[in-house]
Design a protein around this motif. Structure first.
Motif, short mmCIF file in Angstrom:
data_model
loop_
_atom_site.label_atom_id
_atom_site.label_comp_id
_atom_site.label_asym_id
_atom_site.label_seq_id
_atom_site.Cartn_x
_atom_site.Cartn_y
_atom_site.Cartn_z
N CYS A 90 0.84 -1.20 0.00
CA CYS A 90 0.00 0.00 0.00
C CYS A 90 0.87 1.25 0.00
CB CYS A 90 -0.87 -0.02 1.26
SG CYS A 90 -2.00 1.36 1.41
N VAL A 92 0.21 5.37 0.52
CA VAL A 92 -0.79 6.40 0.81
C VAL A 92 -0.13 7.77 0.77
CG1 VAL A 92 -2.00 4.82 2.37
CG2 VAL A 92 -0.54 6.60 3.32
N VAL A 117 -4.88 6.67 -1.90
CA VAL A 117 -4.42 5.33 -1.54
C VAL A 117 -4.25 4.50 -2.80
CG1 VAL A 117 -4.97 3.18 -0.33
CG2 VAL A 117 -5.55 5.36 0.73
N THR A 202 -2.76 -0.91 5.03
CA THR A 202 -3.24 0.47 4.99
C THR A 202 -2.95 1.19 6.30
OG1 THR A 202 -5.05 -0.20 3.53
CG2 THR A 202 -5.23 1.97 4.55
#
Ligand code: FES
Ligand code: FES
Lengths: 258, 164
Positions: A90, A92, A117, A202
């Motif tokens: 991930c 972000v 994201v 996340t």
């Protein structure tokens, strides 16, 4: 991680303890990279031995434009996770500038905003790619809530929170305006899991981005010193007489993996 | 018991219910209109969002005795009839419902009637103000979705708005 007997019943939690473990690991990995004067992505690619994890890292770094110039007070964060016979990564972007943090929405936790994201998952054989994408989108919102807004406060045998509303699960004003989910091709025969697979990476990526944007090392979450529930408690402090009347201890219930 | 009269999804209805009973219970238990969902009953989750006289409202927070005989209550069941037939989609539904299907928005589905009713009211509000919907508008939606379908909700609202 500490298991404590708080003398109340517990229930299911999406991704159980994986997000907690993952966030601690990834924050430390970022510190190791910094001490070695290495970029967080380059560090992970150098030391990660799992080829599937390196593949999702490279995919997400390219699609998420890892390393692009970011304004002061904003930053990117990157993290991985491996669970449910699958791997994910991930990237972000977070905005911790005062104009964003202090934006006003009635009876809401605002604070830092995750603005973008990018999530790549290799879940092995995929039966329903749109369903997998939806599960990642949901898990992303869970991870953001764990990092930035959601929490329970136990006082005198009662939780101060009454519902999802003031537990502060992610709402539209905190959800990222841009979310891209990449389902990796796989020649595996084995289908992996989806329902919880979007949460841990996340949460960790948001924490790492927050640390980089603010130059701090967060050690408890959500990092919300002005949390409205705690503000309300400051007005009505707990009654010490009640605190002494806690029920007797009962055996610790071990969490079981769903 | 007192008689309560209002217009529900285009038809006048009269029910025998005490004044202080919340409209959500009346809708669900008397005519059996169960599109509006019960999530909190304290006007914070927005799962029950419906329309009164074209504006979003939360029937869990309104005592039925507060309604006037001419008040038009619209639930998700009556939403398709809120647009002319030519604007309905291939499933005969309101453009916002069609956008929801095309984007495959629902997960568990519980919050979704409220989400759609909130979305339609928000788009109508921006239209009255003579502008198209922005990220800042979408940020004002309070409806909780515990499955976290917010990303597709935002995309579906933008799609649906172009066909309303
Ligand atoms: S049930 Fe009406 S707002 Fe929650
Ligand atoms: S789809 Fe499950 S709560 Fe929204």
């Amino acid at each position: 991680m500490l298991e404590v007997d708080e003398r109340f019943n517990t229930g299911s939690m999406r991704n159980i303890y994986s997000p907690d473990v993952r966030v601690a690991a990834e924050l430390v990995v970022d510190q190791l990279a910094a001490r070695m004067k290495m970029d967080p992505l380059a560090f992970r690619l150098k030391f990660e031995r799992n080829a599937r994890l390196r593949a999702v890292l490279q995919k997400v770094a390219a699609a998420g434009e890892w390393g692009r110039a970011m304004a002061p007070g904003t930053a990117q964060g990157i993290a991985i996770h491996k669970e449910y016979k699958g791997v994910s990564a991930c990237v972000v972007e977070i905005d911790t500038r005062p104009a964003t943090v202090n934006r006003s929405i009635p009876n809401a936790v605002t604070g830092p905003r995750v603005t973008r994201v990018t999530y790549a998952i290799d879940a092995g054989r995929v039966v329903n790619p749109r369903g997998l994408e939806a599960q990642m989108q949901g898990g992303i919102n869970d991870g953001i809530a764990l990092a930035l807004t959601s929490s329970l406060h136990l006082r005198d045998g009662h939780f101060l929170e009454a519902s999802w509303d003031n537990y502060f699960y992610t709402r539209q004003w905190n959800t990222p305006p841009r979310v891209d989910v990449i389902v990796m091709p796989s020649d595996s025969e084995q289908p992996g899991g989806a329902g919880e697979a979007g949460v841990a990476a996340t949460f960790a990526a948001v924490a790492c981005a927050y640390a980089r944007a603010t130059g701090t090392m967060p050690t408890s979450f959500p990092d919300q010193p002005r949390h409205p529930v705690l503000r309300a408690e400051a007005v009505h402090p707990p009654d010490p007489a009640i605190a002494d009347q806690r029920p007797p201890a009962r055996p610790v219930r071990r969490p079981t993996h769903a | 018991m007192p008689e309560q009269t209002f217009i529900l999804n285009g038809e006048s209805v009269t029910v025998d219910v005490e004044d202080d009973v919340r409209l959500l219970w009346v809708l669900r238990d008397v005519p059996g209109v169960t599109g509006p969902k019960y999530g909190c009953s304290i006007n914070v989750c927005k799962a029950c969002t419906s329309h009164i006289n074209g504006r979003a409202f939360n029937p869990c927070a309104v005592p039925v005795g507060d309604l006037q005989p001419g008040d038009k209550v619209t639930t998700i069941e009556g939403l398709p009839e809120e647009v002319p037939a030519v604007k309905r989609g291939q499933n005969g539904l309101h453009p916002m419902q069609e956008a929801w299907l095309a984007r495959d928005v629902p997960q568990c589905g519980y919050c979704q009637p409220g989400q759609i009713m909130a979305a339609v009211a928000l788009v109508n509000k921006t239209k009255r103000e003579g502008r198209t919907i922005t990220d800042a508008d979408l940020d004002t939606i309070r409806n909780i979705c515990r499955c976290g379908t917010y990303t597709r909700i935002r995309a579906a609202i933008r799609d649906g708005a172009t066909k309303m």
